[in-house]
Write a protein that holds these residues in place. Sequence first.
Motif, PDB file in Angstrom:
ATOM      1  N   GLU A 146       0.901  46.820  24.407  1.00  0.00           N
ATOM      2  CA  GLU A 146       0.027  47.944  24.092  1.00  0.00           C
ATOM      3  C   GLU A 146       0.281  48.451  22.669  1.00  0.00           C
ATOM      4  O   GLU A 146      -0.650  48.805  21.954  1.00  0.00           O
ATOM      5  CB  GLU A 146       0.239  49.067  25.113  1.00  0.00           C
ATOM      6  N   LYS A 174      -1.211  45.804  20.144  1.00  0.00           N
ATOM      7  CA  LYS A 174      -2.678  45.822  20.155  1.00  0.00           C
ATOM      8  C   LYS A 174      -3.212  46.919  19.246  1.00  0.00           C
ATOM      9  O   LYS A 174      -4.209  46.728  18.537  1.00  0.00           O
ATOM     10  CB  LYS A 174      -3.192  46.033  21.580  1.00  0.00           C
ATOM     11  N   GLU A 207      -6.905  40.621  26.896  1.00  0.00           N
ATOM     12  CA  GLU A 207      -6.010  40.757  25.742  1.00  0.00           C
ATOM     13  C   GLU A 207      -5.253  39.477  25.419  1.00  0.00           C
ATOM     14  O   GLU A 207      -4.697  39.348  24.319  1.00  0.00           O
ATOM     15  CB  GLU A 207      -5.020  41.903  25.943  1.00  0.00           C
TER      16      GLU A 207
END
Length: 307
Positions: free
Chosen positions: A130, A133, A163
């Motif tokens: 996370e 990203k 992702e």
Amino acid sequence: MSQDRISSGKTTVYFHLPGLFEFYELYKRFLPLFFEHREYFYEWCGIGSIYGAPAGCIWGGGRVGEGDQNPGEVLALLEKYGISARLTFSNSLLREEHLADRKCNALCAMFEKSGKTKNGVIVHSELLLEYLKKKYPGLYFVSSTTKVLTDFDRFTEEIDREEFRYAVPDFRLNKALDQWDTLSERQKAKVEFLCNECCFYGCRDRKRCYEAVSRKNLGEDGPDHCCTAPGAGEGYRFSRAMKNPGFIGAEEIRSVYLPMGFSDFKIEGRGLGSALVLEFLLYYMTRPEYQIHVREEMYLDNMLDLF
């Protein structure tokens, strides 16, 4: 110089090679051979990426054995040949305070800015994923085999995650051909098989082994993992890996997996010697009649003594 993609569609296999930093000197000799002497190598094979991490990266995970080659030189070599670089940041035990690590962030920033190739990161931690990203959107992400996903349905969920560009299943799923054949073309394009794992097929401690490496990279105390599998004391043996029920050989890749629609295969080798990694390159990519030519070019010195 861009990578020569010999063929299109599902007629070319792309190998993902180990030791981005650790085996820099090996690849500095091997890559010119691969691109300038295509007659030495199978026409159906290409190089998809080279993966690894420098020594001292707390985000690192998987196998120990990363090198300390200058990252700028590493990146320049891969850019010259249009090959994607992947940072192996698969530590499974990261916490919020680890995300600010200057060395790992600097590497991500450097590899994201590469103008000629799109580079990636192999990740395990959802926390790190996370973070990356949001902070480095120019990188792509690979789901690490250190997750030890041995359940086919669970792995299918992993490749369906937007992702991830690729996901690497546990090697014990390699021969589930009936199940692999049920995937769509889009799903198959995201599967990256680990070919040459030497780990005991019946091992139940694989995840604990990876966690021990993650803990070591963080510099934290914890129980050492001592592998008790048959033959563990001998270390990695390619001859033993070839007998592993999950082993995927070169001919099997060409005649079974490629016609099924799979084109990406990972070769493990971090933490091993460069001579053994060369044997992997010879076995998987080099025509038998030219293997001696590649060895001669790689060794350079015909008076080389092994002992």
